[in-house]
Scaffold this active site. Structure first.
Site, PDB file in Angstrom:
ATOM      1  CG  ASP A  29      -1.533  -1.483   1.505  1.00 18.43           C
ATOM      2  OD1 ASP A  29      -1.955  -2.191   0.573  1.00 18.43           O
ATOM      3  OD2 ASP A  29      -1.832  -1.603   2.813  1.00 18.43           O
ATOM      4  CD  GLU A 199      -8.656  -3.359  -0.829  1.00 12.54           C
ATOM      5  OE1 GLU A 199      -9.239  -3.666   0.092  1.00 12.54           O
ATOM      6  OE2 GLU A 199      -7.563  -3.935  -1.185  1.00 12.54           O
TER       7      GLU A 199
END
Length: 317
Positions: A29, A199
């Site tokens: 991420d 997401e």
């Protein structure tokens, strides 16, 4: 805070390339950004949730030589964060650096956690809890309060774009980042979910257009990938255009949850993302990589080729 240098291309045949991954260790991420004439990457420390309780950061003058800054934020400084901090997003405002993060992986409004904010006077921290509580601690419009991205619009307004569980919200932050400013109709959290969104939202502006990007598929599986849309406003509407980042079974699987870096004063763009090595099956075995991102003459993003070579040295002027 002290750091130690990582030369990711030592021993490589081409000294002007750093190999992907750009630094050692399991990190996911990643948010890439430029501060003080250096490239920075703030990733998730990819580990079982009860061990994923701090953030390291990495800085580089050229995308090749990286310095690790250990534990720029630790949950010992965030009393309400008990487990699983991830997907940091950072922005400088005034003389302070604000780090937004998800914590506790809450599954309902009955659990305590959500999106928090930490603050520091330097990009390498140390960061301290800013509010003493989550900034967002509830599910609004069905969006799990995770995967936050703070976006500064051209007019200076700041927005928080966030959401898991296939829902994405945008909310306008107030001036000191302690809360939100309602939209004209009184709502605070406006849903902007595009088709196939799961997401990992990210937004940037190019030639006056708003590019909204997100991750699709499941983060533990082979279908994890990145798609995008373009609109005239950060509110959308965002109509999915195409997938531009995905796995290559000759190189790595599960390429997704990305960010984008634009080189100042140049139309040069890099995509920073994580992927899973071909020989790894553990869901947390994710590594951070950088590759070039290009546009066609109409402004559409071309499919990104994920590479082992990575990118050339690109010192900031």
């Amino acid at each position: 805070m002290s750091g130690f240098s990582i030369n990711a291309q030592e021993g490589a045949a081409n000294p002007v390339h750093n190999n992907n991954p750009v630094f050692e260790g399991w990190y996911a991420d990643p948010e890439g950004i430029i501060f003080d004439n250096k490239y920075w990457i703030y990733p998730t420390y990819s580990a079982p949730y009860d061990k994923q309780v701090f953030f390291d950061a990495f800085s580089s003058p050229d995308l090749v030589h990286w310095t690790k800054h250990e534990k720029v934020l630790d949950t010992t400084s965030v009393k309400w964060a008990k487990r699983a901090v991830w997907a940091p997003s950072i922005i400088k405002k005034g003389d302070k650096y604000f780090l937004f993060f998800g914590a506790n992986d809450i599954q309902s409004d009955e659990e305590y956690g959500g999106i928090g904010v930490a603050v520091a006077s330097r990009p390498e921290g140390p960061f301290k809890d800013y509010l003493g509580k989550p900034l967002i601690d509830k599910f609004h419009n069905g969006a799990q309060p995770i995967d936050q991205f703070v976006f500064r619009d051209a007019d200076g307004k700041h927005y928080l774009i966030y959401g898991g569980w296939k829902h994405c919200n945008i909310a306008q932050l107030n001036d000191d980042f302690t809360g939100f400013i309602p939209f004209e109709n009184g709502e605070i959290f406006r849903e902007i979910t595009p088709e196939n969104y799961v997401e990992g939202p990210f937004m940037f502006i190019r030639d006056g257009k708003y590019y909204f990007m997100w991750s699709e598929g499941g983060w533990t599986g082979p279908d994890y990938s990145v798609a995008y849309a373009i609109a005239d406003s950060p509110m959308g509407p965002f109509k999915r255009i195409d997938k531009i980042l995905q796995q290559d079974m000759d190189i790595a699987t599960g390429a997704g949850h990305h960010s984008v870096i634009k080189v100042p004063r140049k139309d040069r763009w890099y995509i920073v993302y994580h992927r899973r090595p071909l020989d790894e099956t553990d869901r947390n075995s994710r590594e951070t990589c950088i590759d070039e991102m290009h546009f066609d003459d109409n402004g559409f993003i071309l499919p990104v080729k994920i590479t082992v070579e990575g990118v050339k040295s690109d010192p900031l002027e």
